[in-house]
Design a protein around this motif. Structure first.
Motif, PDB file in Angstrom:
ATOM      1  N   ALA A  61       0.845  -1.191   0.000  1.00 37.88           N
ATOM      2  CA  ALA A  61       0.000   0.000   0.000  1.00 37.88           C
ATOM      3  C   ALA A  61       0.878   1.238   0.000  1.00 37.88           C
ATOM      4  CB  ALA A  61      -0.911   0.002   1.224  1.00 37.88           C
ATOM      5  N   SER A  62       0.299   2.362  -0.308  1.00 39.83           N
ATOM      6  CA  SER A  62       1.048   3.611  -0.293  1.00 39.83           C
ATOM      7  C   SER A  62       1.616   3.865   1.101  1.00 39.83           C
ATOM      8  CB  SER A  62       0.143   4.775  -0.708  1.00 39.83           C
ATOM      9  OG  SER A  62       0.864   5.983  -0.748  1.00 39.83           O
ATOM     10  N   GLY A  63       2.891   4.255   1.154  1.00 42.57           N
ATOM     11  CA  GLY A  63       3.568   4.506   2.420  1.00 42.57           C
ATOM     12  C   GLY A  63       4.336   3.318   2.948  1.00 42.57           C
ATOM     13  N   ASP A  64       4.190   2.160   2.307  1.00 42.81           N
ATOM     14  CA  ASP A  64       4.886   0.956   2.765  1.00 42.81           C
ATOM     15  C   ASP A  64       6.350   0.943   2.306  1.00 42.81           C
ATOM     16  OD1 ASP A  64       2.571   0.105   3.941  1.00 42.81           O
ATOM     17  OD2 ASP A  64       2.163  -1.498   2.502  1.00 42.81           O
ATOM     18  N   THR A  65       7.109   0.017   2.894  1.00 42.51           N
ATOM     19  CA  THR A  65       8.507  -0.191   2.532  1.00 42.51           C
ATOM     20  C   THR A  65       8.694  -1.613   2.008  1.00 42.51           C
ATOM     21  OG1 THR A  65       9.408   1.396   4.128  1.00 42.51           O
ATOM     22  CG2 THR A  65      10.872  -0.384   3.425  1.00 42.51           C
ATOM     23  N   ILE A  66       9.420  -1.726   0.894  1.00 37.18           N
ATOM     24  CA  ILE A  66       9.779  -3.021   0.331  1.00 37.18           C
ATOM     25  C   ILE A  66      11.212  -3.315   0.772  1.00 37.18           C
ATOM     26  CG2 ILE A  66       9.963  -4.387  -1.765  1.00 37.18           C
ATOM     27  CD1 ILE A  66       7.134  -3.224  -1.173  1.00 37.18           C
ATOM     28  N   ASP A  67      11.383  -4.373   1.567  1.00 37.83           N
ATOM     29  CA  ASP A  67      12.672  -4.662   2.198  1.00 37.83           C
ATOM     30  C   ASP A  67      13.403  -5.770   1.429  1.00 37.83           C
ATOM     31  OD1 ASP A  67      14.836  -5.094   3.823  1.00 37.83           O
ATOM     32  OD2 ASP A  67      13.677  -5.859   5.533  1.00 37.83           O
ATOM     33  N   LEU A  68      14.454  -5.380   0.696  1.00 37.25           N
ATOM     34  CA  LEU A  68      15.281  -6.342  -0.031  1.00 37.25           C
ATOM     35  C   LEU A  68      16.596  -6.625   0.679  1.00 37.25           C
ATOM     36  CD1 LEU A  68      14.115  -4.023  -2.375  1.00 37.25           C
ATOM     37  CD2 LEU A  68      14.639  -6.009  -3.756  1.00 37.25           C
ATOM     38  N   SER A  69      16.739  -6.158   1.893  1.00 39.30           N
ATOM     39  CA  SER A  69      18.046  -6.159   2.547  1.00 39.30           C
ATOM     40  C   SER A  69      18.537  -7.549   2.933  1.00 39.30           C
ATOM     41  CB  SER A  69      18.008  -5.264   3.789  1.00 39.30           C
ATOM     42  OG  SER A  69      17.112  -5.778   4.762  1.00 39.30           O
ATOM     43  N   GLN A  70      17.653  -8.544   2.979  1.00 40.49           N
ATOM     44  CA  GLN A  70      18.071  -9.878   3.408  1.00 40.49           C
ATOM     45  C   GLN A  70      18.327 -10.832   2.239  1.00 40.49           C
ATOM     46  OE1 GLN A  70      18.752 -10.252   6.705  1.00 40.49           O
ATOM     47  NE2 GLN A  70      18.226  -8.066   6.666  1.00 40.49           N
ATOM     48  N   LEU A  71      18.194 -10.362   1.014  1.00 40.55           N
ATOM     49  CA  LEU A  71      18.417 -11.232  -0.133  1.00 40.55           C
ATOM     50  C   LEU A  71      19.895 -11.606  -0.247  1.00 40.55           C
ATOM     51  CD1 LEU A  71      16.127  -9.582  -2.830  1.00 40.55           C
ATOM     52  CD2 LEU A  71      15.787 -11.787  -1.707  1.00 40.55           C
ATOM     53  N   ASN A  72      20.164 -12.836  -0.692  1.00 45.50           N
ATOM     54  CA  ASN A  72      21.551 -13.289  -0.816  1.00 45.50           C
ATOM     55  C   ASN A  72      22.016 -13.370  -2.263  1.00 45.50           C
ATOM     56  OD1 ASN A  72      20.162 -15.500  -1.726  1.00 45.50           O
ATOM     57  ND2 ASN A  72      20.740 -16.858  -0.029  1.00 45.50           N
ATOM     58  N   CYS A  73      21.239 -12.849  -3.195  1.00 48.26           N
ATOM     59  CA  CYS A  73      21.655 -12.804  -4.596  1.00 48.26           C
ATOM     60  C   CYS A  73      22.276 -11.439  -4.894  1.00 48.26           C
ATOM     61  CB  CYS A  73      20.477 -13.056  -5.533  1.00 48.26           C
ATOM     62  SG  CYS A  73      19.070 -11.958  -5.248  1.00 48.26           S
ATOM     63  N   SER A  74      23.041 -11.358  -5.973  1.00 43.88           N
ATOM     64  CA  SER A  74      23.665 -10.084  -6.334  1.00 43.88           C
ATOM     65  C   SER A  74      22.862  -9.314  -7.374  1.00 43.88           C
ATOM     66  CB  SER A  74      25.073 -10.318  -6.868  1.00 43.88           C
ATOM     67  OG  SER A  74      25.034 -11.146  -8.023  1.00 43.88           O
ATOM     68  N   THR A  75      21.963 -10.013  -8.097  1.00 44.71           N
ATOM     69  CA  THR A  75      21.201  -9.368  -9.163  1.00 44.71           C
ATOM     70  C   THR A  75      19.792  -9.949  -9.232  1.00 44.71           C
ATOM     71  OG1 THR A  75      23.221  -9.133 -10.475  1.00 44.71           O
ATOM     72  CG2 THR A  75      21.154  -8.775 -11.621  1.00 44.71           C
ATOM     73  N   ILE A  76      18.815  -9.070  -9.404  1.00 47.37           N
ATOM     74  CA  ILE A  76      17.473  -9.470  -9.808  1.00 47.37           C
ATOM     75  C   ILE A  76      17.299  -8.970 -11.236  1.00 47.37           C
ATOM     76  CG2 ILE A  76      15.003  -9.179  -9.439  1.00 47.37           C
ATOM     77  CD1 ILE A  76      15.586  -8.728  -6.488  1.00 47.37           C
ATOM     78  N   THR A  77      17.160  -9.887 -12.182  1.00 47.05           N
ATOM     79  CA  THR A  77      17.033  -9.530 -13.584  1.00 47.05           C
ATOM     80  C   THR A  77      15.575  -9.644 -14.008  1.00 47.05           C
ATOM     81  OG1 THR A  77      19.254 -10.349 -14.038  1.00 47.05           O
ATOM     82  CG2 THR A  77      17.796 -10.039 -15.924  1.00 47.05           C
ATOM     83  N   LEU A  78      15.005  -8.527 -14.433  1.00 42.14           N
ATOM     84  CA  LEU A  78      13.596  -8.514 -14.824  1.00 42.14           C
ATOM     85  C   LEU A  78      13.451  -9.084 -16.233  1.00 42.14           C
ATOM     86  CD1 LEU A  78      12.607  -4.944 -13.560  1.00 42.14           C
ATOM     87  CD2 LEU A  78      12.579  -7.117 -12.300  1.00 42.14           C
ATOM     88  N   THR A  79      12.661 -10.115 -16.365  1.00 38.59           N
ATOM     89  CA  THR A  79      12.434 -10.721 -17.679  1.00 38.59           C
ATOM     90  C   THR A  79      10.995 -10.554 -18.140  1.00 38.59           C
ATOM     91  OG1 THR A  79      11.956 -12.874 -16.682  1.00 38.59           O
ATOM     92  CG2 THR A  79      14.249 -12.424 -17.314  1.00 38.59           C
ATOM     93  N   GLN A  80      10.162  -9.914 -17.304  1.00 40.24           N
ATOM     94  CA  GLN A  80       8.764  -9.689 -17.658  1.00 40.24           C
ATOM     95  C   GLN A  80       8.440  -8.204 -17.735  1.00 40.24           C
ATOM     96  OE1 GLN A  80       6.487 -11.972 -14.817  1.00 40.24           O
ATOM     97  NE2 GLN A  80       6.903 -13.884 -15.870  1.00 40.24           N
TER      98      GLN A  80
END
Length: 207
Positions: free
Chosen positions: A51-70
Motif C-alpha cells: 500500500a502507499s507509504g509501505d517499505t519493500i525490504d530487499l536487505s536480506q536477499l543473498n543474490c547479487s542481481t534481480i534480472t527482470l524478464t517480464q
C-alpha cells in the motif's frame, strides 16, 4: 516555473545502507525471493501487494542481481520505499529490455542502498527509473540505462515529472536524447553525489 537545482557536498558512500524515510512506513514487506517470474515473494509480487507509504525490504536477499524478464515493475502507489542491502551487493536490472521501475503515483518513489542498471525504454521517458511525480535516491547507483535517442526520449537514467533528490549516489553511463543522466521537470537536489559519463544531445548529465 523553472526548477531549482541544489548541490551539497557531503561525502558519498554508495555501498552503505542508509534509511532516510520522511516518516515511518505503515508496513515493511520483506522480499524473500530473487526470482523474476512474479511468483509469491518476488519483488514484482511484493510491490503489487503493498500500500502507499509501505517499505519493500530487499536487505536480506543473498543474490547479487534481480534480472527482470517480464518488463518493468509498475508502481501505482503514491509513496513507496525500496530498501536494499547496498548498491554493491544487489542490483535490479532491466536486462537492456525494459525500464526497471515506473512510478505512476502522485507522491515519491524512494530508493535506498540499491543498484539500478541496464534499463531501456523505446517509447517512454526514463531508461531505468521513471516517475509521474518525484524520485528520491539515497546510496543508490543508476548505471548503463538508455532512453532511445532515435525516438527523442528523455532521462536515460532517471526521469521525473516532479522533483529528484539524490544523496550519496552515482548516476553514470546513461544515455538519452535529452538528459542523459537525469531529466527532471521540477526541483533537483544533489548531495554528495556523482553524475558522470552520461550522454545526450542536450544535457548529457542533467536536463
Amino acid at each position: 516555473a523553472a526548477g531549482l537545482l541544489t548541490i551539497g557536498n557531503a561525502a558519498p558512500s554508495y555501498d552503505t545502507p542508509v534509511h532516510r524515510s520522511p516518516s515511518p512506513s505503515a508496513t515493511s514487506w520483506p522480499v524473500p525471493s530473487c526470482a523474476h517470474d512474479g511468483s509469491a515473494g518476488t519483488l514484482r509480487s511484493v510491490v503489487a501487494a503493498a500500500a502507499s507509504g509501505d517499505t519493500i525490504d530487499l536487505s536480506q536477499l543473498n543474490c547479487s542481481t534481480i534480472t527482470l524478464t517480464q518488463g518493468e515493475i509498475a508502481i501505482s502507489q503514491d509513496d513507496l520505499t525500496l530498501d536494499g542491502p547496498g548498491a554493491a551487493n544487489l542490483t535490479v536490472s532491466g536486462a537492456a529490455a525494459s525500464r526497471v521501475l515506473a512510478h505512476g503515483g502522485a507522491g515519491t518513489l524512494s530508493i535506498h542502498a540499491l543498484g539500478i542498471a541496464h534499463g531501456y525504454s523505446q517509447s517512454a521517458p526514463g531508461g531505468c527509473l521513471s516517475s509521474a511525480a518525484s524520485i528520491s535516491i539515497d546510496a543508490v547507483t543508476v548505471s548503463d540505462c538508455h532512453a532511445s535517442k532515435n525516438s527523442y526520449q528523455l532521462g536515460g537514467g532517471i526521469y521525473a515529472a516532479g522533483s529528484v533528490s539524490a544523496n550519496a549516489s552515482a548516476i553514470s553511463g546513461n544515455t538519452a536524447y535529452n538528459g542523459g543522466g537525469i531529466f527532471v521537470k521540477g526541483n533537483l537536489t544533489l548531495t554528495g553525489s556523482t553524475v558522470s559519463a552520461n550522454y545526450a544531445y542536450l544535457g548529457g548529465g542533467l536536463f
